[in-house]
Design a protein around this motif. Structure first.
Motif, PDB file in Angstrom:
ATOM      1  N   SER A  15     130.916  43.497  67.563  1.00 14.52           N
ATOM      2  CA  SER A  15     130.274  43.873  68.830  1.00 14.52           C
ATOM      3  C   SER A  15     128.969  43.110  69.038  1.00 14.52           C
ATOM      4  CB  SER A  15     130.041  45.382  68.900  1.00 14.52           C
ATOM      5  OG  SER A  15     129.226  45.816  67.828  1.00 14.52           O
ATOM      6  N   LEU A  16     128.258  42.769  67.946  1.00 14.84           N
ATOM      7  CA  LEU A  16     127.024  41.980  68.096  1.00 14.84           C
ATOM      8  C   LEU A  16     127.308  40.610  68.696  1.00 14.84           C
ATOM      9  CD1 LEU A  16     125.143  42.810  64.762  1.00 14.84           C
ATOM     10  CD2 LEU A  16     124.504  43.509  67.073  1.00 14.84           C
ATOM     11  N   LEU A  17     128.434  40.009  68.309  1.00 16.51           N
ATOM     12  CA  LEU A  17     128.805  38.706  68.877  1.00 16.51           C
ATOM     13  C   LEU A  17     129.181  38.840  70.345  1.00 16.51           C
ATOM     14  CD1 LEU A  17     130.923  36.869  66.165  1.00 16.51           C
ATOM     15  CD2 LEU A  17     128.610  36.353  66.934  1.00 16.51           C
ATOM     16  N   ARG A  18     129.940  39.885  70.673  1.00 15.46           N
ATOM     17  CA  ARG A  18     130.311  40.102  72.070  1.00 15.46           C
ATOM     18  C   ARG A  18     129.056  40.312  72.917  1.00 15.46           C
ATOM     19  NH1 ARG A  18     132.254  44.972  72.028  1.00 15.46           N
ATOM     20  NH2 ARG A  18     130.410  45.768  73.089  1.00 15.46           N
ATOM     21  N   PHE A  84     132.699  24.095  65.414  1.00 13.49           N
ATOM     22  CA  PHE A  84     131.815  24.010  66.576  1.00 13.49           C
ATOM     23  C   PHE A  84     130.350  24.246  66.190  1.00 13.49           C
ATOM     24  CE2 PHE A  84     131.907  28.513  66.280  1.00 13.49           C
ATOM     25  CZ  PHE A  84     130.742  28.939  66.896  1.00 13.49           C
ATOM     26  N   LEU A  85     130.105  24.959  65.084  1.00 15.59           N
ATOM     27  CA  LEU A  85     128.722  25.248  64.686  1.00 15.59           C
ATOM     28  C   LEU A  85     127.915  23.973  64.460  1.00 15.59           C
ATOM     29  CD1 LEU A  85     129.201  28.211  62.177  1.00 15.59           C
ATOM     30  CD2 LEU A  85     128.084  28.311  64.418  1.00 15.59           C
ATOM     31  N   TYR A  86     128.568  22.939  63.961  1.00 19.52           N
ATOM     32  CA  TYR A  86     127.875  21.696  63.604  1.00 19.52           C
ATOM     33  C   TYR A  86     128.302  20.517  64.464  1.00 19.52           C
ATOM     34  CZ  TYR A  86     127.051  24.756  59.696  1.00 19.52           C
ATOM     35  OH  TYR A  86     126.707  25.841  58.939  1.00 19.52           O
ATOM     36  N   GLY A  87     129.113  20.782  65.488  1.00 21.81           N
ATOM     37  CA  GLY A  87     129.554  19.704  66.363  1.00 21.81           C
ATOM     38  C   GLY A  87     130.511  18.740  65.695  1.00 21.81           C
ATOM     39  N   HIS A  88     131.259  19.212  64.694  1.00 20.29           N
ATOM     40  CA  HIS A  88     132.258  18.356  64.032  1.00 20.29           C
ATOM     41  C   HIS A  88     133.468  18.176  64.946  1.00 20.29           C
ATOM     42  CE1 HIS A  88     130.601  19.617  59.827  1.00 20.29           C
ATOM     43  NE2 HIS A  88     129.828  18.739  60.434  1.00 20.29           N
ATOM     44  N   LEU A 111     124.178  29.388  65.911  1.00 13.71           N
ATOM     45  CA  LEU A 111     123.435  29.164  64.669  1.00 13.71           C
ATOM     46  C   LEU A 111     122.065  29.826  64.742  1.00 13.71           C
ATOM     47  CD1 LEU A 111     124.169  25.484  63.555  1.00 13.71           C
ATOM     48  CD2 LEU A 111     124.633  27.573  62.280  1.00 13.71           C
ATOM     49  N   GLY A 112     121.414  29.736  65.896  1.00 10.10           N
ATOM     50  CA  GLY A 112     120.120  30.398  66.086  1.00 10.10           C
ATOM     51  C   GLY A 112     120.221  31.902  65.875  1.00 10.10           C
ATOM     52  N   LEU A 113     121.300  32.511  66.371  1.00 13.77           N
ATOM     53  CA  LEU A 113     121.514  33.941  66.160  1.00 13.77           C
ATOM     54  C   LEU A 113     121.681  34.240  64.677  1.00 13.77           C
ATOM     55  CD1 LEU A 113     122.136  36.828  67.328  1.00 13.77           C
ATOM     56  CD2 LEU A 113     124.545  36.140  67.224  1.00 13.77           C
ATOM     57  N   PHE A 114     122.518  33.450  63.997  1.00 13.10           N
ATOM     58  CA  PHE A 114     122.787  33.693  62.586  1.00 13.10           C
ATOM     59  C   PHE A 114     121.532  33.542  61.724  1.00 13.10           C
ATOM     60  CE2 PHE A 114     127.463  32.301  63.175  1.00 13.10           C
ATOM     61  CZ  PHE A 114     127.840  33.590  63.472  1.00 13.10           C
ATOM     62  N   GLU A 115     120.613  32.688  62.141  1.00 12.59           N
ATOM     63  CA  GLU A 115     119.419  32.420  61.339  1.00 12.59           C
ATOM     64  C   GLU A 115     118.279  33.409  61.606  1.00 12.59           C
ATOM     65  OE1 GLU A 115     118.739  28.305  62.254  1.00 12.59           O
ATOM     66  OE2 GLU A 115     120.405  27.649  60.998  1.00 12.59           O
ATOM     67  N   GLN A 116     118.514  34.398  62.467  1.00 16.05           N
ATOM     68  CA  GLN A 116     117.459  35.356  62.809  1.00 16.05           C
ATOM     69  C   GLN A 116     117.074  36.275  61.656  1.00 16.05           C
ATOM     70  OE1 GLN A 116     118.484  37.539  66.337  1.00 16.05           O
ATOM     71  NE2 GLN A 116     118.161  35.781  67.680  1.00 16.05           N
ATOM     72  N   MET A 121     123.073  36.788  58.948  1.00 20.95           N
ATOM     73  CA  MET A 121     123.661  35.922  57.912  1.00 20.95           C
ATOM     74  C   MET A 121     124.843  36.620  57.248  1.00 20.95           C
ATOM     75  SD  MET A 121     122.262  33.017  58.004  1.00 20.95           S
ATOM     76  CE  MET A 121     122.577  32.180  56.465  1.00 20.95           C
ATOM     77  N   ARG A 122     124.724  37.927  57.069  1.00 26.13           N
ATOM     78  CA  ARG A 122     125.831  38.705  56.493  1.00 26.13           C
ATOM     79  C   ARG A 122     127.020  38.681  57.456  1.00 26.13           C
ATOM     80  NH1 ARG A 122     127.803  43.861  56.709  1.00 26.13           N
ATOM     81  NH2 ARG A 122     128.770  44.622  54.807  1.00 26.13           N
ATOM     82  N   LEU A 123     126.756  38.834  58.754  1.00 23.02           N
ATOM     83  CA  LEU A 123     127.817  38.777  59.755  1.00 23.02           C
ATOM     84  C   LEU A 123     128.521  37.423  59.696  1.00 23.02           C
ATOM     85  CD1 LEU A 123     129.348  39.956  62.200  1.00 23.02           C
ATOM     86  CD2 LEU A 123     127.506  39.051  63.647  1.00 23.02           C
TER      87      LEU A 123
END
Length: 195
Positions: A15-18, A84-88, A111-116, A121-123
């Protein structure tokens, strides 16, 4: 055959991603056949599907034909994760199967969300584990289920899929020939008429 990105029986709550896509995402519409990602080109998008559905395809090395590997439906996420996270370069082409709408964010945004914080990071780690589990389950299903069982599992997940895809596309996803699928569909139809 679970949904690729969604809440499942293992308790993965996305739900956090949505909510992130609803808050930060750009609304984008795709016509039937329009590509969100193209195999071999830089992958860049993660999206929440608000309407419609998408298929994931890869080009066969020996036959040059498109083979369907996955679907994302309304209420699910669509992406070539984690490329897609790294544009590969994308390993798949992601194409709308009907007119579809998404809320789309870039790899940099996610990535900005994950690094908050550690919760994010667990998600991120849980998403990776979930996708690995999904790919493993699909691989095992290809070996332990019959073509008919795979067809019935697909119909349970998305009952209306037969109206959106050609027989050849469904057969590709199930890893069977269109002739075999035609026989399965005939048998299922006659059995339902008899009961």
């Amino acid at each position: 055959m679970e949904e690729k990105f969604n809440v499942n029986q293992h308790g993965l709550d996305l739900s956090l991603l949505r909510e992130f896509c609803e808050r930060e995402g750009e609304p984008v519409s795709y016509n039937k056949g329009q590509q969100m990602e193209q195999e071999g080109r830089r992958s860049q998008w993660f999206a929440y599907v608000t309407q419609g559905c998408f298929k994931y395809m890869t080009r066969g090395l020996s036959d040059g034909c498109d083979h369907i590997t996955w679907f994302s439906f309304e209420g699910e996420f669509v992406a070539d994760y984690p490329r897609f996270l790294y544009g590969h370069p994308s390993q798949v082409t992601i194409e709308a199967m009907m007119p579809s709408r998404v809320l789309r964010v870039s790899g940099e945004q996610l990535l900005g969300l994950f690094e908050q914080n550690m919760e994010m990071m667990r998600l991120r780690a849980l998403i990776g584990e979930h996708l690995l589990s999904q790919m493993n389950a699909r691989y095992i299903d290809l070996h332990r289920t019959t073509p008919r069982e795979r067809y019935e599992m697909l119909l349970q997940r998305c009952p209306g899929i037969v109206s959106h895809l050609h027989l050849k596309a469904i057969a590709s996803f199930l890893n069977i020939t269109p002739k075999t699928l035609s026989i399965i569909r005939r048998d299922v139809t006659f059995e339902s008429m008899d009961s």
